[in-house]
Design a protein around this motif. Structure first.
Motif, PDB file in Angstrom:
ATOM      1  N   PHE A   1      58.396 -29.475  61.075  1.00 49.78           N
ATOM      2  CA  PHE A   1      57.256 -30.359  61.084  1.00 49.78           C
ATOM      3  C   PHE A   1      56.175 -29.119  61.565  1.00 49.78           C
ATOM      4  CE2 PHE A   1      59.119 -30.076  65.663  1.00 49.78           C
ATOM      5  CZ  PHE A   1      57.940 -30.835  66.374  1.00 49.78           C
ATOM      6  N   PRO A   2      55.307 -30.519  61.182  1.00 49.35           N
ATOM      7  CA  PRO A   2      54.011 -29.656  60.944  1.00 49.35           C
ATOM      8  C   PRO A   2      53.392 -29.199  62.159  1.00 49.35           C
ATOM      9  CG  PRO A   2      53.972 -32.314  59.080  1.00 49.35           C
ATOM     10  CD  PRO A   2      54.876 -31.894  59.861  1.00 49.35           C
ATOM     11  N   CYS A   3      52.503 -28.435  61.955  1.00 43.07           N
ATOM     12  CA  CYS A   3      52.134 -27.856  63.529  1.00 43.07           C
ATOM     13  C   CYS A   3      50.845 -28.272  63.882  1.00 43.07           C
ATOM     14  CB  CYS A   3      52.391 -26.093  63.798  1.00 43.07           C
ATOM     15  SG  CYS A   3      51.396 -25.566  62.654  1.00 43.07           S
ATOM     16  N   GLN A   4      49.778 -28.635  62.808  1.00 45.08           N
ATOM     17  CA  GLN A   4      48.227 -28.747  63.339  1.00 45.08           C
ATOM     18  C   GLN A   4      47.911 -29.587  64.520  1.00 45.08           C
ATOM     19  OE1 GLN A   4      50.026 -29.494  60.594  1.00 45.08           O
ATOM     20  NE2 GLN A   4      48.796 -28.829  58.726  1.00 45.08           N
ATOM     21  N   ASP A   5      49.155 -29.904  64.952  1.00 47.70           N
ATOM     22  CA  ASP A   5      48.288 -31.500  66.356  1.00 47.70           C
ATOM     23  C   ASP A   5      49.286 -30.771  67.750  1.00 47.70           C
ATOM     24  OD1 ASP A   5      46.954 -33.187  64.720  1.00 47.70           O
ATOM     25  OD2 ASP A   5      48.626 -34.612  64.445  1.00 47.70           O
TER      26      ASP A   5
ATOM     27  N   SER B   1      49.509 -27.091  67.817  1.00 44.80           N
ATOM     28  CA  SER B   1      49.122 -25.529  67.391  1.00 44.80           C
ATOM     29  C   SER B   1      47.822 -25.532  68.934  1.00 44.80           C
ATOM     30  CB  SER B   1      48.228 -24.977  66.338  1.00 44.80           C
ATOM     31  OG  SER B   1      46.872 -24.280  66.891  1.00 44.80           O
ATOM     32  N   LEU B   2      47.594 -24.236  69.234  1.00 45.96           N
ATOM     33  CA  LEU B   2      46.617 -24.280  70.529  1.00 45.96           C
ATOM     34  C   LEU B   2      45.217 -23.829  70.015  1.00 45.96           C
ATOM     35  CD1 LEU B   2      48.089 -21.500  72.295  1.00 45.96           C
ATOM     36  CD2 LEU B   2      48.176 -23.773  72.702  1.00 45.96           C
ATOM     37  N   ALA B   3      45.993 -23.316  68.481  1.00 47.76           N
ATOM     38  CA  ALA B   3      44.427 -23.227  67.425  1.00 47.76           C
ATOM     39  C   ALA B   3      44.080 -25.313  67.266  1.00 47.76           C
ATOM     40  CB  ALA B   3      43.743 -22.529  66.706  1.00 47.76           C
ATOM     41  N   GLY B   4      44.645 -26.326  67.312  1.00 46.58           N
ATOM     42  CA  GLY B   4      44.691 -27.591  66.641  1.00 46.58           C
ATOM     43  C   GLY B   4      43.494 -28.046  67.450  1.00 46.58           C
ATOM     44  N   ASN B   5      43.791 -29.394  67.771  1.00 42.65           N
ATOM     45  CA  ASN B   5      43.540 -30.681  67.888  1.00 42.65           C
ATOM     46  C   ASN B   5      43.472 -30.564  69.178  1.00 42.65           C
ATOM     47  OD1 ASN B   5      44.998 -32.508  66.334  1.00 42.65           O
ATOM     48  ND2 ASN B   5      44.114 -33.186  65.067  1.00 42.65           N
ATOM     49  N   GLY B   6      44.528 -31.231  69.647  1.00 47.91           N
ATOM     50  CA  GLY B   6      45.887 -31.151  70.417  1.00 47.91           C
ATOM     51  C   GLY B   6      45.758 -32.436  71.091  1.00 47.91           C
TER      52      GLY B   6
ATOM     53  N   GLY C   1      52.342 -19.051  54.095  1.00 46.57           N
ATOM     54  CA  GLY C   1      51.583 -19.322  55.791  1.00 46.57           C
ATOM     55  C   GLY C   1      51.510 -20.402  57.053  1.00 46.57           C
ATOM     56  N   ASP C   2      52.372 -21.383  55.176  1.00 46.32           N
ATOM     57  CA  ASP C   2      52.677 -22.550  56.279  1.00 46.32           C
ATOM     58  C   ASP C   2      54.257 -22.638  56.350  1.00 46.32           C
ATOM     59  OD1 ASP C   2      52.264 -24.455  57.449  1.00 46.32           O
ATOM     60  OD2 ASP C   2      52.177 -26.586  55.688  1.00 46.32           O
ATOM     61  N   GLY C   3      55.366 -21.009  56.070  1.00 45.75           N
ATOM     62  CA  GLY C   3      56.194 -21.531  56.371  1.00 45.75           C
ATOM     63  C   GLY C   3      57.190 -20.820  57.444  1.00 45.75           C
ATOM     64  N   VAL C   4      58.550 -20.545  56.948  1.00 44.79           N
ATOM     65  CA  VAL C   4      59.052 -20.328  58.398  1.00 44.79           C
ATOM     66  C   VAL C   4      60.144 -18.845  58.290  1.00 44.79           C
ATOM     67  CG1 VAL C   4      61.547 -21.406  57.426  1.00 44.79           C
ATOM     68  CG2 VAL C   4      61.309 -20.384  59.897  1.00 44.79           C
ATOM     69  N   ALA C   5      59.615 -18.273  58.960  1.00 44.57           N
ATOM     70  CA  ALA C   5      60.026 -16.706  58.511  1.00 44.57           C
ATOM     71  C   ALA C   5      61.662 -16.710  57.725  1.00 44.57           C
ATOM     72  CB  ALA C   5      60.123 -15.679  59.864  1.00 44.57           C
ATOM     73  N   VAL C   6      62.088 -16.303  56.658  1.00 46.30           N
ATOM     74  CA  VAL C   6      63.345 -16.212  56.302  1.00 46.30           C
ATOM     75  C   VAL C   6      64.321 -15.701  57.074  1.00 46.30           C
ATOM     76  CG1 VAL C   6      64.336 -15.528  54.370  1.00 46.30           C
ATOM     77  CG2 VAL C   6      62.551 -16.917  54.336  1.00 46.30           C
ATOM     78  N   PRO C   7      64.353 -14.335  57.344  1.00 44.71           N
ATOM     79  CA  PRO C   7      65.180 -13.285  57.960  1.00 44.71           C
ATOM     80  C   PRO C   7      65.515 -13.884  59.709  1.00 44.71           C
ATOM     81  CG  PRO C   7      63.627 -12.510  57.832  1.00 44.71           C
ATOM     82  CD  PRO C   7      62.830 -13.940  57.193  1.00 44.71           C
TER      83      PRO C   7
ATOM     84  N   ALA D   1      67.585 -28.178  63.591  1.00 44.01           N
ATOM     85  CA  ALA D   1      67.741 -27.009  63.766  1.00 44.01           C
ATOM     86  C   ALA D   1      65.045 -27.802  64.250  1.00 44.01           C
ATOM     87  CB  ALA D   1      67.435 -26.090  62.582  1.00 44.01           C
ATOM     88  N   LEU D   2      65.093 -27.290  64.930  1.00 44.45           N
ATOM     89  CA  LEU D   2      63.483 -28.014  65.015  1.00 44.45           C
ATOM     90  C   LEU D   2      62.988 -26.172  64.719  1.00 44.45           C
ATOM     91  CD1 LEU D   2      63.264 -30.577  67.304  1.00 44.45           C
ATOM     92  CD2 LEU D   2      63.462 -30.881  64.753  1.00 44.45           C
ATOM     93  N   GLU D   3      61.595 -25.788  64.174  1.00 41.88           N
ATOM     94  CA  GLU D   3      60.528 -24.853  64.653  1.00 41.88           C
ATOM     95  C   GLU D   3      59.221 -25.543  64.068  1.00 41.88           C
ATOM     96  OE1 GLU D   3      58.014 -22.294  62.088  1.00 41.88           O
ATOM     97  OE2 GLU D   3      58.860 -23.622  61.586  1.00 41.88           O
ATOM     98  N   ASN D   4      58.450 -24.893  65.041  1.00 45.76           N
ATOM     99  CA  ASN D   4      56.913 -25.657  65.545  1.00 45.76           C
ATOM    100  C   ASN D   4      56.627 -23.720  66.132  1.00 45.76           C
ATOM    101  OD1 ASN D   4      54.590 -26.720  66.072  1.00 45.76           O
ATOM    102  ND2 ASN D   4      55.659 -28.091  64.418  1.00 45.76           N
ATOM    103  N   VAL D   5      55.308 -24.543  66.244  1.00 47.39           N
ATOM    104  CA  VAL D   5      54.508 -23.495  67.005  1.00 47.39           C
ATOM    105  C   VAL D   5      54.489 -23.003  68.382  1.00 47.39           C
ATOM    106  CG1 VAL D   5      52.840 -23.076  65.372  1.00 47.39           C
ATOM    107  CG2 VAL D   5      51.857 -24.785  67.227  1.00 47.39           C
TER     108      VAL D   5
END
Length: 377
Positions: A71-75, A77-82, A345-351, A114-118
């Motif tokens: 799911f989207p990471c922007q909010d 992310s440590l570099a996001g809007n918090g 850049g917005d994806g998950v590492a395949v391996p 399975a959830l993936e995020n920053v």
């Protein structure tokens, strides 16, 4: 055959990681551009494009072994809007959660999620967002545990990400898949701290996942660059000279050492603002910095190639970005540079997905199916 749903699917990198032994029953993404890439690579018979909040349970086929959701990471992310899970983008997690509840009510929730995020999702809002995610999974009848996995163990890209794997609480987890306490390789101090903040009822449903270490070598950046790059052009000598002038003494020294190496050296450059001044920072350790979505020029990585006194530079090519995510060269990329770079850049590492499938998802499915056979017998 193992089955899965792919939410926030992007170009289908989870699909690529799970491989041919897995069948996708349903995929969803909001972005039409990413969906176009998904169709080219995986077909569209199971793809629904649109807002996840509008997806209904009757659109989701069958009962899958796994629901994957990057799911989207922007909010978060440590570099996001918090704003965290209250944000418009990362908050779409709640639409996913609502759908899982609907499937549970229908008696067909996935056996695993399975959830993936920053990495920042672990500490967002003082850990409250992480707790909210674990609580949401437990509320639908899952046990769950988190891991930090850096793609650098599989590909030459520094990309630490949070992975939360949840399994139906009714299923038995084989003892070889987990440990009694944290494994530092997968659960660093941030995860342990997040766990310690959880209330007891959530701790009771926690799993310390303990997959084996990767058994492959990630290679180096110079092994995957295109010597005749497609989709980008080399900078002019003047543009390269300008980049070199933007380097601090420490970074300029790295270039000088690369010249003396006696062989071709490939590095990456990021432009950053330091003390009010734009700087070019270089690394020659054979590892790329974390790919990011190209919201601005500074987010795009620049390649620097040094061969003796000859120094050249250019943007990372779309195919190189795809390779850094573990995508094969057979993967069809968007034609436009920004679209291709954004997809990667917005994806998950395949391996990383493949490693989780091999060492957690598939053993869990095998254990579940063995139990079903015993019950039938």
């Amino acid at each position: 055959m193992n089955t899965f749903y792919e939410f926030f699917a992007g170009g289908g990198m989870a699909h690529a990681g799970l491989g041919e032994e897995w069948k996708c029953l349903f995929a969803n993404d909001f972005c039409e551009k990413k969906a176009a890439s998904y169709r080219k690579n995986w077909g569209d018979d199971h793809l629904v494009v649109g807002d996840i909040a509008k997806v209904k349970a009757n659109q989701v086929e069958g009962q899958a072994d796994l629901a994957w959701a990057s799911f989207p990471c922007q909010d978060l992310s440590l570099a996001g809007n918090g704003v965290g899970l209250d944000g418009d983008r990362s908050g779409t997690f709640w639409a996913f959660h609502k759908l899982m509840k609907q499937l549970d009510k229908d008696g067909r929730k996935p056996h695993m999620i399975a959830l993936e995020n920053v990495y920042g999702a672990v500490t967002s809002h003082g850990g409250k967002d992480f707790e909210a995610i674990i609580k949401s999974l437990v509320s639908v009848g899952y046990r769950a545990g988190g891991m930090i996995i850096d793609a650098v163990h599989f590909v030459p890209q520094s990309r630490p990400r949070l992975f939360i794997v949840a399994v139906d609480a009714k299923l038995t987890v084989p003892s070889e898949l987990c440990a009694e306490t944290a494994t530092p390789a997968w659960q660093p101090a941030a995860i342990v701290k997040a766990y310690n903040r959880l209330p007891k009822k959530l701790k009771d449903q926690w799993i310390w996942w303990a997959p084996p270490a990767p058994d492959t070598t990630p290679g180096t950046l110079d092994q995957l660059i295109e010597h005749e790059p497609q989709g980008v052009t080399w900078h002019t000598p003047e543009e390269t000279a300008k980049l070199l002038e933007m380097m601090s003494e420490v970074n300029a020294q790295k270039v000088e050492l690369a010249k003396q190496a006696g062989r071709l050296k490939v590095g990456t450059i990021y432009r950053r603002t330091r003390e009010g001044r734009q700087r070019a920072e270089v690394r020659f350790d054979g590892i790329s910095g974390c790919l990011r979505t190209p919201s601005g020029g500074s987010s795009r990585q620049t390649i620097i190639v040094v061969e003796g006194e000859k120094v050249r530079s250019r943007l990372l090519s779309p195919r190189e970005a795809a390779r850094l995510m573990g995508l094969s060269d057979n993967y069809v990329l968007p034609e436009r540079y920004n679209d291709a770079y954004h997809l990667a850049g917005d994806g998950v590492a395949v391996p990383v997905v493949a490693h989780l499938a091999r060492h957690i998802f598939e053993p869990l499915i095998e254990s579940y199916r063995r139990l079903q056979l015993v019950k039938v017998a």
